[in-house]
Design a protein around this motif. Structure first.
Motif, PDB file in Angstrom:
ATOM      1  N   SER A 285       0.831  -1.211   0.000  1.00  0.00           N
ATOM      2  CA  SER A 285       0.000   0.000   0.000  1.00  0.00           C
ATOM      3  C   SER A 285       0.864   1.258   0.000  1.00  0.00           C
ATOM      4  O   SER A 285       0.579   2.231  -0.711  1.00  0.00           O
ATOM      5  N   LEU A 286       1.948   1.250   0.801  1.00  0.00           N
ATOM      6  CA  LEU A 286       2.856   2.399   0.815  1.00  0.00           C
ATOM      7  C   LEU A 286       3.493   2.612  -0.558  1.00  0.00           C
ATOM      8  O   LEU A 286       3.601   3.740  -1.060  1.00  0.00           O
ATOM      9  N   GLN A 287       3.940   1.505  -1.191  1.00  0.00           N
ATOM     10  CA  GLN A 287       4.591   1.609  -2.489  1.00  0.00           C
ATOM     11  C   GLN A 287       3.631   2.165  -3.546  1.00  0.00           C
ATOM     12  O   GLN A 287       3.995   3.046  -4.330  1.00  0.00           O
TER      13      GLN A 287
ATOM     14  N   GLN B 268       3.995   5.817  -5.673  1.00  0.00           N
ATOM     15  CA  GLN B 268       3.974   5.914  -7.132  1.00  0.00           C
ATOM     16  C   GLN B 268       2.830   6.802  -7.606  1.00  0.00           C
ATOM     17  O   GLN B 268       2.975   7.590  -8.551  1.00  0.00           O
ATOM     18  N   ARG B 269       1.660   6.685  -6.942  1.00  0.00           N
ATOM     19  CA  ARG B 269       0.494   7.472  -7.355  1.00  0.00           C
ATOM     20  C   ARG B 269       0.745   8.973  -7.136  1.00  0.00           C
ATOM     21  O   ARG B 269       0.462   9.805  -8.008  1.00  0.00           O
ATOM     22  N   VAL B 270       1.295   9.315  -5.965  1.00  0.00           N
ATOM     23  CA  VAL B 270       1.551  10.730  -5.669  1.00  0.00           C
ATOM     24  C   VAL B 270       2.614  11.283  -6.618  1.00  0.00           C
ATOM     25  O   VAL B 270       2.482  12.385  -7.160  1.00  0.00           O
TER      26      VAL B 270
ATOM     27  N   SER C 244      -1.664  20.423  -2.462  1.00  0.00           N
ATOM     28  CA  SER C 244      -3.030  19.968  -2.719  1.00  0.00           C
ATOM     29  C   SER C 244      -3.041  18.580  -3.340  1.00  0.00           C
ATOM     30  O   SER C 244      -3.954  17.787  -3.102  1.00  0.00           O
ATOM     31  N   VAL C 245      -2.006  18.265  -4.161  1.00  0.00           N
ATOM     32  CA  VAL C 245      -1.912  16.925  -4.728  1.00  0.00           C
ATOM     33  C   VAL C 245      -1.725  15.898  -3.626  1.00  0.00           C
ATOM     34  O   VAL C 245      -2.344  14.824  -3.617  1.00  0.00           O
TER      35      VAL C 245
ATOM     36  N   SER D 189       9.961   6.445  -3.984  1.00  0.00           N
ATOM     37  CA  SER D 189       9.545   6.108  -5.341  1.00  0.00           C
ATOM     38  C   SER D 189      10.691   6.327  -6.315  1.00  0.00           C
ATOM     39  O   SER D 189      11.667   7.016  -6.026  1.00  0.00           O
ATOM     40  N   ALA D 190      10.562   5.717  -7.495  1.00  0.00           N
ATOM     41  CA  ALA D 190      11.489   6.017  -8.588  1.00  0.00           C
ATOM     42  C   ALA D 190      11.277   7.468  -9.021  1.00  0.00           C
ATOM     43  O   ALA D 190      10.192   8.013  -8.871  1.00  0.00           O
TER      44      ALA D 190
END
Length: 733
Positions: free
Chosen positions: A47-49, A53-55, A178-179, A246-247
């Motif tokens: 879930s953290l990973q 990536q999403r953020v 905000s993101v 993240s990458a």
């Protein structure tokens, strides 16, 4: 006699104790608890990973929008026409006030700000970013020059050269915040967005406190090592967490998501307590049964433990009887071992230290050899590709010169051809630096060398710096690689330029070496090439290290620390040396000592040999995998009346030759795709079709082309190709 009263070995008693008490049940409960815990932990880490990536993707999308808008405005017709009024209208129409605004800047001031139109002419700090050529840059300012608040700006230069304006699309860091806040993530987790300069751009916890500050040292080390796994660490506010990095996105930004270790430990504690309760029940029952077995075993084990401690302290082990026979046997072994251990300890300690030292030395040598091997592979591949491109360019220019006839364009074509030849020399410099090719020492007329290099040296110095040239009359030729000598002189000129930020004077000197110059050099005649400036000089504490690779006294981003290191390496490879004299505040003199050549120098690039008479048309099989090279070689050969067949691989050529196809000459490249290379094909022709002449061309090959076939080094000229064909045809005849 019942089972418990019978004599038993220690192994049997311990086995019955373990089987009868609690080990199987405790192990089963423990494994189940462990498996459940690991499953829950893995789910939480996934879930953290996913969140990281999403953020990071969302942040990249925001930066993409800024870059797209900045690029569109930088390419606008209004900006190219210098119609700033129309540009301002376009900028105002393309932005949303207070969310994203456009700033048009020159290097030292703001020309237009769509958020504050009245801020025209606002001065920019000298260190503020400004792009002089194509590309993009995302920069962060803790206090914007107009807003006074944290700002993220995307810089894109205008297309007109020279660049006068940069278009900046700016947004407050609240857009990044905000993101982060819009994401669905566990309340206990901490999300941080870190830019390519390791500064925090947004944070889910206390953003007002941490935005604009540097990430922790540990986190910066992870980012530099591209460690995108999970690691236990401590946040900036002191919380123990498990974090995932993240990458990087297209702008080098990363997102770090951390979960407090306590959140994961809570599940482990719950499962552990459950397992402990069940195990305690089993243990209580098992201990009642085990007491009758435990006393003889415990007495013996306690005694053995005490003896083992004596052994660890290098003390003699006492002799005494134990309830178990096996324990007595172990005690005897301990007594014998105690004497041997004391003897071996000193020797073992010495051997371990020697082994560790050797291992460290071997590791350092391995790392260095791998680094050099990697540089060699890189430069070799670049040399091959660039020489193919330069072959296409140089031969294409020669074809244009042949067909266009005399005119004003002739000088431009000649300059283009000379530039391609200079580029080939530069490729050879790269190969030498990567040690994929050796140097080529030859006699160099320093007067001719300086005459040919004056223009490029003046350009390298730039305006505001006066260049003087002082050459001693009758100066003998130096024995050196001309390309490496040119690179060394340019590196010294660049250093002189950097030492004269406010202008000044640089002198290029050529003279005979004096006896004072030749200390520690082998006996012989030497010439000296010097670059002297009246610049800032070098600090006394840095003077002893300036020849070290990667050591530089220049500011970050200005110097690489490789210039003087290249000069030094070139001088040593030429059997010479370097002398440096500098006084801080007065200037610097760098002297390169080179041996005198024993033969007279020839021209830098001798003219191609003249073909003696017309060449009878030949049937030529051309094997070349690069379509660009083939596109210029084929017209040259066909224009000379030769019949060609063009193939793109040695495998295809072998198939044609093996089928009996008849040719006068095989003209083949070396490095090609497939199972065979050009040298394999040439060897096959020499063995199976000796009546066919062979000519080899190569941009770079690590293999020795061997004897028996002429070799053309790319980029070659048309005259060189014709002469090589004459040589092959005569040898065939």
């Amino acid at each position: 006699m019942n089972l418990l009263s019978r004599p038993m070995s220690t192994r049997v008693r311990l086995l019955l104790l373990v089987l009868a008490v609690w080990l199987p049940a405790a192990a089963g409960v423990g494994l189940l608890a462990r498996a459940t815990y690991l499953k829950e932990e893995a789910a939480a880490l996934r879930s953290l990973q996913d969140l990281a990536q999403r953020v990071n993707a969302s942040i990249g999308a925001v930066l993409d929008q800024q870059f797209t808008l900045a690029q569109a405005l930088a390419n606008s017709e209004a900006l190219r026409a210098r119609d700033l009024g129309r540009f301002e209208r376009e900028a105002a129409a393309a932005t949303v006030p207070k969310e994203r605004w456009v700033v048009l800047i020159e290097k030292d001031r703001q020309v237009y700000n769509s958020l504050f139109p009245s801020a025209r002419g606002t001065a920019r700090a000298p260190e503020s970013p400004f792009l002089e050529s194509g590309g993009r840059q995302v920069a962060f300012a803790q206090r914007g020059p107009v807003t006074g608040a944290p700002v993220v700006g995307t810089f894109v230069p205008e297309r007109t050269q020279p660049v006068r304006y940069n278009v900046v699309v700016a947004t407050a860091t609240e857009a990044m915040q905000s993101v982060v806040e819009a994401q669905d993530y566990p309340l206990a987790s901490i999300v941080s967005v870190i830019n390519d300069n390791h500064l925090i751009m947004a944070r889910s916890r206390d953003p007002g406190k941490w935005v604009g500050t540097s990430a922790s040292t540990t986190m910066i080390e992870r980012i530099r090592a591209d460690d995108t796994g999970f690691t236990r660490s401590v946040t900036l506010d002191g919380s123990a967490v498990i974090s995932h990095v993240s990458a990087p996105n297209a702008y080098g930004w990363r997102t770090v998501v951390s979960l407090p270790s306590e959140a994961l430990a809570a599940a482990a504690r719950s499962l552990t307590l459950q397992a402990l309760g069940l195990t305690t029940l089993l243990l209580t029952f098992g201990l009642f049964v085990a007491l009758s077995f435990a006393r003889p075993i415990s007495d013996s084990v306690l005694a053995l433990r005490a003896w083992a401690r004596e052994l660890a302290r290098n003390r003699p082990v006492p002799a005494m009887g134990l309830p178990l026979a096996e324990a007595n046997e172990v005690g005897q072994v301990l007594r014998e071992s105690s004497a041997q251990v004391r003897q071996f300890n000193a020797a073992l300690e010495t051997r371990v230290q020697e082994a560790v030292a050797k291992a460290r030395q071997s590791q350092a040598q391995l790392v260095e050899s791998q680094k050099r091997e990697a540089i060699g592979r890189l430069t070799s591949g670049l040399a091959h590709d660039f020489n193919n491109l330069l072959q296409t360019i140089s031969m294409g220019v020669e074809l244009a010169m042949r067909t266009a006839g005399p005119g004003p364009h002739e000088r431009a074509l000649q300059s283009s051809r000379d530039a391609a030849l200079r580029a080939a020399d530069l490729v050879r410099q790269i190969q030498t630096f990567g040690r994929s090719v050796g140097t080529d020492p030859q006699p160099v007329d320093l007067a001719d060398f300086v005459l040919r290099s004056t223009s490029i040296i003046r350009n390298a110095l730039g305006r505001g710096i006066e260049l003087d040239i002082a050459l001693e009359p009758g100066l003998p030729a130096a024995l050196a690689d001309p390309a490496q000598l040119e690179l060394a002189v340019l590196n010294l000129i660049f250093n002189a330029r950097d030492a004269l930020p406010d202008g000044g004077r640089a002198v290029l000197v050529g003279r005979r070496a004096t006896p004072e110059d030749l200390q520690a050099l082998p006996a012989g005649d030497y010439v000296a090439v010097e670059v002297v400036d009246n610049g800032v000089g070098i600090r006394a504490d840095a003077l002893a290290r300036v020849l070290e690779p990667y050591f530089t006294t220049k500011p970050v981003g200005v110097g690489t620390g490789l210039g003087l290191a290249q000069v030094h390496a070139f001088a040593l490879q030429s059997n010479g040396d370097v002398r440096i004299h500098s006084i801080e505040g007065e200037g610097t003199r760098v002297t390169v000592l080179l041996p005198v050549a024993t033969v007279r120098p020839e021209s830098q690039r001798p003219a191609a040999a003249v073909v003696d008479g017309p060449l009878t048309p030949l049937r030529i099989l051309v094997v070349e995998d690069d379509p660009l090279v083939a596109s210029v070689v084929a017209p040259v050969l066909e224009g000379d009346g030769h019949a060609l067949e063009l193939l793109s691989s040695a495998d295809a050529a072998l198939e044609r030759l093996a089928a009996g196809a008849d040719y006068d000459v095989l003209f083949t490249d070396v490095v090609m795709p497939g199972t065979l290379n050009g040298l394999d094909l040439a060897r096959w022709v020499h063995e199976h079709r000796p009546g066919i002449g062979v000519l080899v061309a190569t941009g770079y090959t690590p293999h020795d082309p061997g004897k028996g076939a002429p070799v053309l080094r790319k980029p070659y000229r048309i005259a060189e190709l014709r002469q090589a064909l004459v040589t092959v045809a005569r040898a065939r005849a």
